[in-house]
Enzyme design. Structure first.
Site: not given
Ligand code: IVH
Length: 674
Positions: A230, A118, A415, A318, A120, A116, A430, A435, A412
């Site tokens: 989840y 991740k 001015c 990451k 942010d 999936e 300033c 100004c 500044c």
């Molecule tokens: S699963 C134990 N799926 O990652 C399972 N987490 O470091 C953890 N996050 O705080 C959750 N995308 O905010 C899962 N597709 C995704 C995610 C995800 C972002 C974040 C989540 C969690 C952090 C864990």
């Protein structure tokens, strides 16, 4: 049930169902089925029906998303199962290590992964009972989070209810990520900049900040989104056996699930998914900082278990922060609308993660010193989770031989007046109200409701007047003539008359408003009142030294210092002179003070040390109410030194000059009426 009521109940249920359908189509599927007007009509009808039949209102009605109750502090709630974090990997090798561990622990069983994105954003847990959202909680420290149900209810893609398709859905937990799309975030920040509000650094911070707002109506106005990743049955067994099936159940329940996820049979497939999305991340409307790899089978997940902080069945891959190397052409300075002088690196334009970057902020003097950034340097710039690029470091080998350390200027750039840095702050400012960089903002403040309250002189008109070159500072307002204004667009005879009358009327505003209107940093409405009360005239305030100012209740050292500097600034003195010449009131009203005899007429007092019962402002008022004057320093012209405990050098000076020294008891007797 009366026929009309049962008809209403039926219609209400039908409307709710219909609106939920449209919400789902619009917010989850991104495929609106009706026009906004038609949608509004349905909502309006439902609202009206619910108003006439309040007994039929239900918490999961689409009309009930946005509450009006403020939350001062969010209650802490323990998660039924900890919300763990993920272990991070940054390379293919580390990913292979992870896969090797999984294979060993599963002892020869076949297994697959789900990959999936991740997100942010901010992790959220939602609890549904009998198909109704009963609680929404932040991740917090993983063990317990904050109950932010009322704020989460405002996110339109989060279902307030669903029809439980089976027993195992009676109590479920759904976890996922709240976030903001980059575009929405940028637009929101632009609006905030326009309104002079603080900006958020990135969509994630902005999401986190929004979820903690006290007023759900404000949350509703911010563009929050949600993706579920989840689901767990809280009351025992579930019919879904894999993570993938769980996501499908979520989709069936109409939760927003990100379409990008893939079942991968081999670690090579996993690697392909990660590489592919690392490359394509900019094509998504929101920020991701990696991919999440999860063992698909729930029983296998269970067997793999977890360490103290992270599950062994999942890992985050990451992405690298996107970096580029380019040259600093120059370091320039910008003066913001509030006077902050910020250094900016002008770069040789370079393309990075979807946009060309030609300037990047250097924040402040400390930042430049810490990184030792100089004009001519090659620098590494990076776009991490933030949309805003930043300088990571200087490439030392590439520094030109003749390079010189950057010196922050003392004036500044706009001015040329001296700039100031308040104790404990990192920004230079300033403080000149004339100004150019600050002109509009300053005049808007001067005119604002709690300052001089000049009606009809809002942001738009100020901009118009400044841009036309008619005014340059607040003082110029009083020299505007009808002929000049009539030339401007959208300025009819009537509006010109109104504006000039409002400006004229502001001349008689009380002194405290004038002091506040000057926009001295750290001097708010309260501080302005304290100053007006104790100094009585603008002239007296302008002459006050730091110790006299500190003696005023409510004025601290930092403010005192700023006030003294403000009035020393030649630009500011010029503006104030205009105000005085125009006839703006600079004296405190004396009307409502007790009428006492002017027994101290013509007498000058100096206060020193701590008096047994009177505070300095009280003593000052008692003297001034009786026609006397309080000065900050002792001279031959001083008539009395009113001395208390721990009187210092002023007392010595009084003695040497032979000035009469009195204590509080004597002073009180002199008042005559105590
Ligand atoms: S699963 C134990 N799926 O990652 C399972 N987490 O470091 C953890 N996050 O705080 C959750 N995308 O905010 C899962 N597709 C995704 C995610 C995800 C972002 C974040 C989540 C969690 C952090 C864990």
């Amino acid at each position: 049930m009366s026929p009309s009521r049962s008809a209403a109940a039926e219609r209400i249920e039908k409307l709710r169902e219909e609106i939920r359908e449209h919400d789902y189509a619009y917010y989850v599927l991104n495929r609106p089925r009706i026009s906004d007007e038609a949608y509004d009509r349905l909502l309006k009808e439902l609202q009206t029906l619910e108003e006439t039949h309040p007994e039929l209102i239900a918490a999961d009605s689409p009309t009930r998303r946005v509450g009006s109750d403020l939350t001062k502090t969010f209650p802490t709630v323990r998660h039924s199962e900890p919300m763990m974090s993920l272990s991070n990997t940054y390379s293919e090798e580390e990913l292979l290590d992870f896969d090797r561990r999984v294979r060993e622990l599963l002892e020869g069983e076949r297994y697959a992964y789900v990959c999936e994105l991740k997100f942010d954003g901010v992790a959220i847990s939602l609890i549904y009972e009998n198909g109704r959202l009963v609680r929404g909680v932040t991740r917090g420290d993983g063990e317990q989070g904050e109950d932010i149900t009322n704020n989460l209810r405002t996110i339109r893609s989060i279902p307030l209810s669903f029809k439980p398709p089976g027993k195992e859905f009676d109590r479920i937990e759904v976890r996922g990520e709240a976030l903001m799309f980059r575009d929405d975030f940028l637009k929101m920040n632009a609006r905030r900049a326009e309104a002079g509000e603080a900006l958020f650094a990135n969509p994630r911070n902005s999401t986190a900040g929004t979820l903690k707002l006290q007023d759900p109506r404000e949350v509703a106005a911010r563009p929050l989104k949600f993706f579920a990743y989840y689901v767990r049955a809280l009351g025992g067994k579930s019919r879904w056996k894999t993570h993938e099936e769980g996501l499908q159940e979520l989709e069936r329940l109409r939760f927003p699930v990100m379409a990008v996820h893939r079942v991968c049979q081999t670690v090579a497939d996993v690697m392909r998914f990660c590489k592919e999305w690392e490359e394509k991340r900019d094509s998504l409307p929101f920020d991701i900082d990696g991919a999440v790899v999860k063992v698909n089978d729930l029983r296998q997940q269970q067997n793999l278990g977890a360490t103290a902080r992270a599950p062994r069945w999942a890992i985050a891959f990451k992405f690298k922060a996107r970096q580029a190397v380019t040259a600093v052409r120059a370091i320039s300075l910008q003066v913001g609308r509030t006077g902050v002088v910020s250094p900016v690196a002008e770069l040789e334009p370079v393309f990075l993660a979807g946009s060309t970057i030609s300037r990047v902020t250097l924040h402040n003097e400390d930042f430049i010193n810490e990184k030792d950034v100089r004009a001519g340097d090659m620098v590494v710039i990076e776009k991490g989770g933030d949309v805003i690029p930043k300088i990571v470091s200087v490439v030392p080998d590439k520094r030109p031989a003749n390079s010189k350390k950057y010196r922050f200027p003392s004036t500044c750039p706009v001015c040329r007046s001296p700039i100031e840095k308040a104790a404990g702050e990192s920004a230079w400012r300033c403080e000149n109200i004339g100004c150019d960089a600050q002109v509009k903002k300053r005049i808007e403040h001067y005119s604002s409701r709690h300052a001089m309250d000049i009606e009809n002189l809002g942001e738009a008109v100020v901009a118009q007047l400044v841009d036309a070159g008619l005014i340059h500072d607040a003082g110029d307002l009083y020299f505007l003539k009808a002929e000049m204004l009539l030339e401007l667009e959208r300025m009819g005879k009537k509006s010109v008359e109104n504006l000039l009358t409002a400006i004229e009327r502001s001349k008689s505003q009380p002194l405290e408003r004038l002091i506040y209107a000057l926009g001295i940093r750290f001097v708010g409405e309260e501080g302005a009142k304290d100053l007006a009360r104790d100094f009585k005239t603008l002239a007296a305030l302008m002459q006050a030294g730091e110790d006299e100012l500190v003696a005023v209740e409510g004025i601290g050292e930092r403010t005192a210092h700023t006030i003294v500097h403000f009035f020393q600034n030649p630009g500011n003195r010029k503006v104030i002179k205009k105000l005085i010449d125009a006839g703006v009131n600079t004296k405190a009203a004396s009307g409502h003070r007790p009428t006492v005899e002017a027994v101290f007429k013509g007498k000058t007092f100096v206060l020193t040390g701590t008096l047994p019962s009177l505070t300095r402002p009280e003593a000052t008022r008692l003297i001034e109410d009786r026609g006397g004057r309080v000065s900050g320093s002792v001279s031959k012209k001083t008539d009395f030194v009113l001395a208390g405990e721990e009187a210092g050098s002023k007392l010595d000076k009084a003695k040497s000059l032979g000035v009469k020294i009195i204590d509080e008891a004597t002073f009180l007797k002199m008042l005559g009426n105590r």
